[in-house]
Scaffold this motif. Sequence first.
Motif, PDB file in Angstrom:
ATOM      1  N   MET A 100       0.569  -1.163   0.123  1.00 30.60           N
ATOM      2  CA  MET A 100       0.048  -0.218   0.053  1.00 30.60           C
ATOM      3  C   MET A 100       0.904   1.127  -0.021  1.00 30.60           C
ATOM      4  O   MET A 100       1.977   1.302   0.755  1.00 30.60           O
ATOM      5  N   MET A 101       0.664   2.294  -0.943  1.00 34.33           N
ATOM      6  CA  MET A 101       1.428   3.683  -1.086  1.00 34.33           C
ATOM      7  C   MET A 101       0.956   4.522   0.311  1.00 34.33           C
ATOM      8  O   MET A 101      -0.140   4.579   0.549  1.00 34.33           O
ATOM      9  N   GLU A 102       1.950   5.132   0.663  1.00 34.61           N
ATOM     10  CA  GLU A 102       1.807   6.076   1.672  1.00 34.61           C
ATOM     11  C   GLU A 102       1.284   7.388   1.083  1.00 34.61           C
ATOM     12  O   GLU A 102       1.867   7.833   0.179  1.00 34.61           O
ATOM     13  N   ASN A 103       0.282   8.124   1.708  1.00 30.37           N
ATOM     14  CA  ASN A 103      -0.126   9.336   1.196  1.00 30.37           C
ATOM     15  C   ASN A 103       0.544  10.330   1.667  1.00 30.37           C
ATOM     16  O   ASN A 103      -0.137  11.275   2.621  1.00 30.37           O
ATOM     17  N   GLU A 104       1.835  10.892   1.557  1.00 29.07           N
ATOM     18  CA  GLU A 104       2.447  11.924   2.297  1.00 29.07           C
ATOM     19  C   GLU A 104       2.569  12.892   1.195  1.00 29.07           C
ATOM     20  O   GLU A 104       3.078  12.804   0.350  1.00 29.07           O
ATOM     21  N   ASN A 105       2.587  14.251   1.884  1.00 25.59           N
ATOM     22  CA  ASN A 105       2.366  15.461   1.016  1.00 25.59           C
ATOM     23  C   ASN A 105       3.889  15.822   0.868  1.00 25.59           C
ATOM     24  O   ASN A 105       4.252  16.209   1.987  1.00 25.59           O
ATOM     25  N   PRO A 106       4.484  15.751  -0.066  1.00 28.47           N
ATOM     26  CA  PRO A 106       5.997  16.230  -0.253  1.00 28.47           C
ATOM     27  C   PRO A 106       6.097  17.556  -0.057  1.00 28.47           C
ATOM     28  O   PRO A 106       7.424  18.185   0.476  1.00 28.47           O
ATOM     29  N   PHE A 107       5.078  18.420  -0.361  1.00 23.95           N
ATOM     30  CA  PHE A 107       5.292  19.741  -0.229  1.00 23.95           C
ATOM     31  C   PHE A 107       5.419  20.306   1.351  1.00 23.95           C
ATOM     32  O   PHE A 107       5.758  21.543   1.612  1.00 23.95           O
ATOM     33  N   LYS A 108       5.102  19.520   2.181  1.00 23.69           N
ATOM     34  CA  LYS A 108       5.224  19.986   3.643  1.00 23.69           C
ATOM     35  C   LYS A 108       6.644  19.882   4.124  1.00 23.69           C
ATOM     36  O   LYS A 108       6.919  20.196   4.927  1.00 23.69           O
ATOM     37  N   LYS A 109       7.495  19.248   3.288  1.00 26.03           N
ATOM     38  CA  LYS A 109       8.840  19.165   3.801  1.00 26.03           C
ATOM     39  C   LYS A 109       9.744  20.084   3.101  1.00 26.03           C
ATOM     40  O   LYS A 109      10.838  20.324   3.636  1.00 26.03           O
ATOM     41  N   ILE A 110       8.961  21.013   2.201  1.00 21.79           N
ATOM     42  CA  ILE A 110       9.774  22.175   1.617  1.00 21.79           C
ATOM     43  C   ILE A 110      10.246  23.136   2.642  1.00 21.79           C
ATOM     44  O   ILE A 110       9.296  23.614   3.456  1.00 21.79           O
ATOM     45  N   GLY A 111      11.270  23.551   2.740  1.00 14.52           N
ATOM     46  CA  GLY A 111      11.757  24.669   3.649  1.00 14.52           C
ATOM     47  C   GLY A 111      11.961  24.124   5.126  1.00 14.52           C
ATOM     48  O   GLY A 111      12.227  24.967   5.989  1.00 14.52           O
ATOM     49  N   LEU A 112      11.941  22.905   5.320  1.00 13.68           N
ATOM     50  CA  LEU A 112      12.221  22.298   6.607  1.00 13.68           C
ATOM     51  C   LEU A 112      13.719  21.552   6.630  1.00 13.68           C
ATOM     52  O   LEU A 112      13.944  20.709   5.692  1.00 13.68           O
ATOM     53  N   PRO A 113      14.704  21.869   7.514  1.00 16.66           N
ATOM     54  CA  PRO A 113      14.474  22.798   8.603  1.00 16.66           C
ATOM     55  C   PRO A 113      14.594  24.243   8.029  1.00 16.66           C
ATOM     56  O   PRO A 113      15.352  24.535   7.263  1.00 16.66           O
ATOM     57  N   GLN A 114      13.938  25.329   8.851  1.00 22.70           N
ATOM     58  CA  GLN A 114      14.161  26.552   8.213  1.00 22.70           C
ATOM     59  C   GLN A 114      15.420  26.981   8.584  1.00 22.70           C
ATOM     60  O   GLN A 114      16.001  26.677   9.584  1.00 22.70           O
ATOM     61  N   GLN A 115      15.922  27.935   7.766  1.00 15.78           N
ATOM     62  CA  GLN A 115      17.246  28.429   7.574  1.00 15.78           C
ATOM     63  C   GLN A 115      17.126  29.771   7.301  1.00 15.78           C
ATOM     64  O   GLN A 115      16.308  30.257   6.753  1.00 15.78           O
ATOM     65  N   GLU A 116      18.151  30.613   8.200  1.00 10.66           N
ATOM     66  CA  GLU A 116      18.260  32.138   7.933  1.00 10.66           C
ATOM     67  C   GLU A 116      18.729  32.581   6.640  1.00 10.66           C
ATOM     68  O   GLU A 116      19.609  31.825   5.852  1.00 10.66           O
ATOM     69  N   VAL A 117      17.861  33.296   5.755  1.00  7.86           N
ATOM     70  CA  VAL A 117      18.507  33.545   4.479  1.00  7.86           C
ATOM     71  C   VAL A 117      19.683  34.538   4.644  1.00  7.86           C
ATOM     72  O   VAL A 117      19.527  35.498   5.464  1.00  7.86           O
ATOM     73  N   PRO A 118      20.748  34.539   3.865  1.00  6.88           N
ATOM     74  CA  PRO A 118      21.693  35.681   3.753  1.00  6.88           C
ATOM     75  C   PRO A 118      21.306  36.999   3.423  1.00  6.88           C
ATOM     76  O   PRO A 118      20.396  37.102   2.853  1.00  6.88           O
ATOM     77  N   HIS A 119      21.746  37.979   4.422  1.00  9.81           N
ATOM     78  CA  HIS A 119      21.357  39.300   4.167  1.00  9.81           C
ATOM     79  C   HIS A 119      21.470  39.740   2.890  1.00  9.81           C
ATOM     80  O   HIS A 119      20.619  40.503   2.398  1.00  9.81           O
ATOM     81  N   ASP A 120      22.470  39.676   2.282  1.00  5.92           N
ATOM     82  CA  ASP A 120      22.728  40.251   0.899  1.00  5.92           C
ATOM     83  C   ASP A 120      21.811  39.570  -0.223  1.00  5.92           C
ATOM     84  O   ASP A 120      21.269  40.375  -1.155  1.00  5.92           O
ATOM     85  N   LEU A 121      21.384  38.366  -0.196  1.00  8.71           N
ATOM     86  CA  LEU A 121      20.333  37.762  -0.838  1.00  8.71           C
ATOM     87  C   LEU A 121      19.061  38.278  -0.625  1.00  8.71           C
ATOM     88  O   LEU A 121      18.381  38.694  -1.430  1.00  8.71           O
ATOM     89  N   LYS A 122      18.647  38.478   0.651  1.00  8.56           N
ATOM     90  CA  LYS A 122      17.405  39.202   1.006  1.00  8.56           C
ATOM     91  C   LYS A 122      17.276  40.563   0.453  1.00  8.56           C
ATOM     92  O   LYS A 122      16.172  40.899  -0.033  1.00  8.56           O
ATOM     93  N   LYS A 123      18.435  41.327   0.519  1.00  7.05           N
ATOM     94  CA  LYS A 123      18.232  42.749   0.205  1.00  7.05           C
ATOM     95  C   LYS A 123      18.189  42.715  -1.432  1.00  7.05           C
ATOM     96  O   LYS A 123      17.551  43.518  -1.934  1.00  7.05           O
ATOM     97  N   LYS A 124      18.938  41.961  -2.191  1.00  8.73           N
ATOM     98  CA  LYS A 124      18.822  41.855  -3.647  1.00  8.73           C
ATOM     99  C   LYS A 124      17.336  41.396  -4.069  1.00  8.73           C
ATOM    100  O   LYS A 124      16.838  42.225  -4.796  1.00  8.73           O
ATOM    101  N   VAL A 125      16.609  40.472  -3.451  1.00  4.79           N
ATOM    102  CA  VAL A 125      15.337  40.161  -3.811  1.00  4.79           C
ATOM    103  C   VAL A 125      14.426  41.292  -3.425  1.00  4.79           C
ATOM    104  O   VAL A 125      13.733  41.467  -4.030  1.00  4.79           O
TER     105      VAL A 125
END
Length: 66
Positions: free
Chosen positions: A1-26
Motif C-alpha cells: 500500500m502506498m503512503e499518502n505523504e504530502n511532499p510539499f510539507k517538507k519544503i523549507g524544513l528545517p527553516q534556515q536564515e536567508v543571507p542578508h545580501d540575498l534578502k536585500k537583492k530580492v
Amino acid sequence: MMENENPFKKIGLPQQEVPHDLKKKVMDDVNTVKFILEVTSLFSSNYASTIEGMFKTKSKNNNDTK
C-alpha cells in the motif's frame, strides 16, 4: 500500500536564515518591479484620460460653432 505523504510539507524544513545580501537583492528587485508597474499604470491612465479629453474638447467646440 502506498503512503499518502504530502511532499510539499517538507519544503523549507528545517527553516534556515536567508543571507542578508540575498534578502536585500530580492527586496530591491521586488521594489523595482513595483515601481515599474506604478509608472506604467500612471502613464497608461494618463493616455486614456488625454484621449478622452480630446474627444470632449472636440465635442464642445462643435457645439459652440452651431
